[in-house]
Design a protein around this motif. Structure first.
Motif, PDB file in Angstrom:
ATOM      1  N   LEU A   2      75.765  -7.515  31.223  1.00  0.00           N
ATOM      2  CA  LEU A   2      76.431  -8.119  32.428  1.00  0.00           C
ATOM      3  C   LEU A   2      77.336  -9.193  31.856  1.00  0.00           C
ATOM      4  O   LEU A   2      77.095 -10.118  31.085  1.00  0.00           O
ATOM      5  N   THR A   4      80.204 -12.064  33.523  1.00  0.00           N
ATOM      6  CA  THR A   4      80.750 -12.697  34.589  1.00  0.00           C
ATOM      7  C   THR A   4      81.922 -13.453  34.147  1.00  0.00           C
ATOM      8  O   THR A   4      81.892 -14.169  33.360  1.00  0.00           O
ATOM      9  N   SER A   6      84.379 -16.459  36.055  1.00  0.00           N
ATOM     10  CA  SER A   6      84.297 -17.353  37.398  1.00  0.00           C
ATOM     11  C   SER A   6      85.669 -18.279  37.110  1.00  0.00           C
ATOM     12  O   SER A   6      85.897 -18.707  35.990  1.00  0.00           O
ATOM     13  N   TYR A  40      81.940  -8.671  43.049  1.00  0.00           N
ATOM     14  CA  TYR A  40      82.042 -10.207  43.350  1.00  0.00           C
ATOM     15  C   TYR A  40      80.903 -10.763  43.769  1.00  0.00           C
ATOM     16  O   TYR A  40      80.620 -10.703  44.971  1.00  0.00           O
ATOM     17  N   PRO A  41      79.998 -11.207  43.113  1.00  0.00           N
ATOM     18  CA  PRO A  41      78.959 -11.847  43.786  1.00  0.00           C
ATOM     19  C   PRO A  41      79.474 -13.319  44.531  1.00  0.00           C
ATOM     20  O   PRO A  41      78.701 -13.625  45.635  1.00  0.00           O
ATOM     21  N   THR A  49      83.812 -15.323  41.487  1.00  0.00           N
ATOM     22  CA  THR A  49      83.240 -14.661  40.240  1.00  0.00           C
ATOM     23  C   THR A  49      83.210 -13.388  40.582  1.00  0.00           C
ATOM     24  O   THR A  49      82.956 -12.751  41.272  1.00  0.00           O
ATOM     25  N   ALA A  51      82.028  -9.846  38.392  1.00  0.00           N
ATOM     26  CA  ALA A  51      81.038  -9.482  37.637  1.00  0.00           C
ATOM     27  C   ALA A  51      81.365  -7.944  37.001  1.00  0.00           C
ATOM     28  O   ALA A  51      81.712  -7.004  37.718  1.00  0.00           O
TER      29      ALA A  51
END
Length: 495
Positions: A2, A4, A6, A40-41, A49, A51
Motif C-alpha cells: 500500500l 498513499t 497526500s 482516494y480515502p 489522499t 492510494a
C-alpha cells in the motif's frame, strides 16, 4: 503493498488531475502478477489522499516456473515476502497507474505539473537492511523521513524488530513528478530483489528516470549497483554515463557494504536463491577493439553514425535527439556542415546542451549545430532541406495511430534524401528471461514490433513516398529471433 500520497495544496483535489485518476471512483489496473487499485480515502479541498493498493497473487507469481528453482525450492517459492513488500512490483505498478503523472503531463491543468506541492507519502511496508538506509536514500532529496518498525513477533518481544518498516516521507514543496520518480527508482533499491531480467533496458530506464537527480546524490554508487543487481557489465557504464559531462562529480561513493563477499548477485554464500532472484545469463554483446564490452545502446549509435559517415552528407537531422549522444558522434564528422537536433522534451534538450558543452564551444564549431524543441506529429518548415534524418528508438514511443502523422511530416514534408529509423525487435524479447509475455522493454514504449511488422510498415512508407528500402539487424543475430534491434534505411529514389 500500500502506497498513499497526500497533499494539503489548495485545492487539494487537484491531485486527481495530476494523477489522471478521478477521486470519485475506484480504478483497477491489471499488472504482472495481480491487480493495482487506485482510490482516494479522502478528497476535500483542504486535504486529498490517493492510494495505490497492489494485490499480487502469490500462486500466480510462481505458476509456470520451471528448472532448478521450480524443482529444488518449491516451498521457498511460496513462502516468501514477494506479494507483500514494496519492491520492483510496486515500481512497475506506479509506472502503469501513474505513468502520465510521472512524465509531467496534465491535459486539464497544463501548468500544474510544474507546481511544487506539500506532499506526504506512506509506504507499507518496505524491506531494508536497516532503518538508516531509507534515510540515506531519501533525505539527500529533501525529504523528512520517519521509520516505523515492525517486530518479528509481537508476542516474543525479545526477538527484536524485523527488517520490515513502514516508511513515511514528507516534503514541504516538490513536484509530484519528482516524488513518483524517486519512489520508482529507490523502492527496488531498498528491496534489492527485482522481479524481471536486468539488462541494458534497465540501465536505460535508470538513466531516464534518475538522470536529473542521481548524479548529485551522495549514494549514487550504491543506488546504481543495487538497481542493476551488481552486474558490472551494466553498473560501470551506467555510472560513467551518469557522471558524463560533470567533471566535478567523481565516483566517491564507498563500496556497497551489503555486497561484501557476495559477488555479482548480491546474495551471501549459502543464501537460498530462487529462480526469481537468480541473475539471467548476459545477452550477447559486441566488444570494442580493446576488448571492452559495448552496450547495445552504444552499438546502435555507432552503427547509425557509421552509416551516415559513409554518405558524407552536409546537413543532418537528429529527430528525437534526447540528451545528444548521436549528436556528439555526428560532430566528429568534419564533412557535416550543419546538424539540427530536435526533441519534444525541453529537459532533454537542456541536458544535451550541457553535455555537448554548447556554451563553451568555439564559435566556428557552434555554428554547426542547433537544438530545437518540436513534435514529429506536426508540419515544421525547419525540417526541410536536409540530406539525412535519423530517428533512433523514437517511433515506439508514439501511439501506433500517430505514426501516419510522423510519416507525413518526415517523409511527406521534410523529405530528406536518406532516413534511418531504428526500433526494438520484439522477436528478440523472448531472450529476456524476466520480461513477461506482452511486456515491453521500456515503460514508455507504446508498442514493440516483430521483424515482420517492422518490415511491413517500412515497406509501406517507402512505397507511398518514393523511397528505396534496406532492412538491417542491429547487434548480434540469434537464430530464429534475429538481432536485438532493427533498422530501416530509406533512400529517396530521386536523390
Amino acid at each position: 503493498m500500500l502506497l498513499t500520497i497526500s497533499t494539503t495544496y489548495q485545492p487539494a483535489t487537484d491531485l486527481g488531475y495530476l494523477l489522471h485518476k478521478n477521486p470519485a471512483r475506484l480504478q483497477s489496473i491489471e499488472v504482472a502478477g495481480g491487480q493495482a487499485h487506485v482510490f482516494y480515502p479522502e478528497a476535500t479541498a483542504e486535504r486529498c489522499t490517493a492510494a495505490l493498493l497492489l494485490d499480487l497473487d502469490p500462486v500466480g507469481l510462481v505458476r509456470g516456473r520451471g528448472g532448478a528453482s521450480g524443482e529444488g525450492f518449491a516451498l521457498e517459492q511460496y513462502v516468501n515476502d514477494r506479494p507483500y513488500v514494496a519492491s520492483s512490483f510496486l515500481s512497475a505498478a506506479l509506472s502503469k497507474a501513474f505513468g502520465t503523472a510521472m512524465n509531467g503531463t496534465c491535459k486539464e491543468r497544463p501548468n500544474l505539473p510544474a507546481q511544487a506541492l506539500p506532499l506526504a507519502v506512506k509506504v507499507a511496508v518496505v524491506s531494508a537492511p536497516g532503518p538508516d538506509w531509507p534515510r540515506r536514500l531519501f533525505e539527500p532529496l529533501g525529504y523528512e523521513v520517519e521509520i516505523e518498525t515492525t517486530p518479528l513477533d509481537p508476542t516474543v518481544p525479545e526477538w527484536g524488530d524485523s527488517r520490515y518498516y513502514t516508511l513515511h516521507l514528507r516534503h514541504a514543496g516538490l513536484r509530484l513528478q519528482d516524488v513518483l520518480t524517486h519512489l520508482y527508482v529507490l523502492l527496488p533499491v531498498l528491496d534489492n530483489d527485482k522481479h524481471y531480467y536486468i539488462g541494458e533496458h534497465e540501465a536505460e530506464k535508470l538513466l531516464h528516470r534518475g538522470g536529473d537527480w542521481l548524479p548529485q546524490h551522495p549514494e549514487r554508487g550504491f543506488i546504481t549497483r543495487r538497481y542493476l543487481r551488481y552486474l558490472a557489465a551494466y553498473v560501470n557504464p551506467t555510472l560513467e554515463r551518469l557522471l558524463e559531462g560533470d567533471e566535478d562529480l567523481t565516483e566517491t561513493s564507498p563500496p556497497d557494504p551489503l555486497s561484501s563477499g557476495r559477488g555479482d548477485t548480491g546474495h551471501a554464500p549459502g543464501d537460498v536463491v530462487g529462480e526469481e532472484n537468480r541473475p539471467a545469463p548476459p545477452l550477447p554483446e559486441e566488444r570494442g577493439p580493446g576488448g571492452e564490452v559495448k552496450s547495445l545502446h552504444d552499438q546502435r549509435l555507432q552503427q547509425v553514425a557509421h552509416e551516415i559517415y559513409q554518405l558524407a552528407p552536409t546537413r543532418v537531422l537528429d529527430l528525437g535527439c534526447g540528451e545528444g549522444k548521436l549528436l556528439r558522434l555526428l560532430l566528429r564528422q568534419p564533412k557535416i556542415e550543419y546538424i539540427l537536433g530536435m526533441d519534444v522534451s525541453h529537459q532533454a534538450l537542456a541536458r544535451a546542451a550541457q553535455r555537448l558543452h554548447l556554451d563553451e564551444m568555439p564559435p566556428r564549431q557552434r555554428t554547426r549545430i542547433d537544438l530545437i524543441q518540436g513534435s514529429l506529429l506536426y508540419r515544421d518548415e525547419r525540417l526541410a532541406g536536409f540530406d539525412v534524418a535519423a530517428l533512433v528508438e523514437v517511433i515506439e514511443h508514439l501511439d501506433e495511430n500517430r505514426l501516419a502523422a510522423l510519416e507525413a511530416v518526415v517523409f511527406g514534408q521534410a523529405r530528406p534524401a536518406h532516413v534511418f529509423v531504428t526500433s526494438p525487435n520484439a522477436d528478440y524479447n523472448q531472450l529476456f528471461e524476466k520480461l513477461n509475455a506482452g511486456e515491453f522493454r521500456h515503460d514508455d514504449h507504446r508498442f514493440e514490433w516483430s521483424r515482420a511488422e517492422f518490415a511491413a510498415w517500412a515497406a509501406g512508407v517507402a512505397e507511398r513516398h518514393g523511397y528505396q528500402l534496406r532492412l538491417v539487424g542491429m547487434g548480434e543475430e540469434v537464430e530464429g529471433v534475429g538481432a536485438p534491434s532493427q533498422m530501416a534505411v530509406f533512400v529517396k529514389k530521386d536523390a
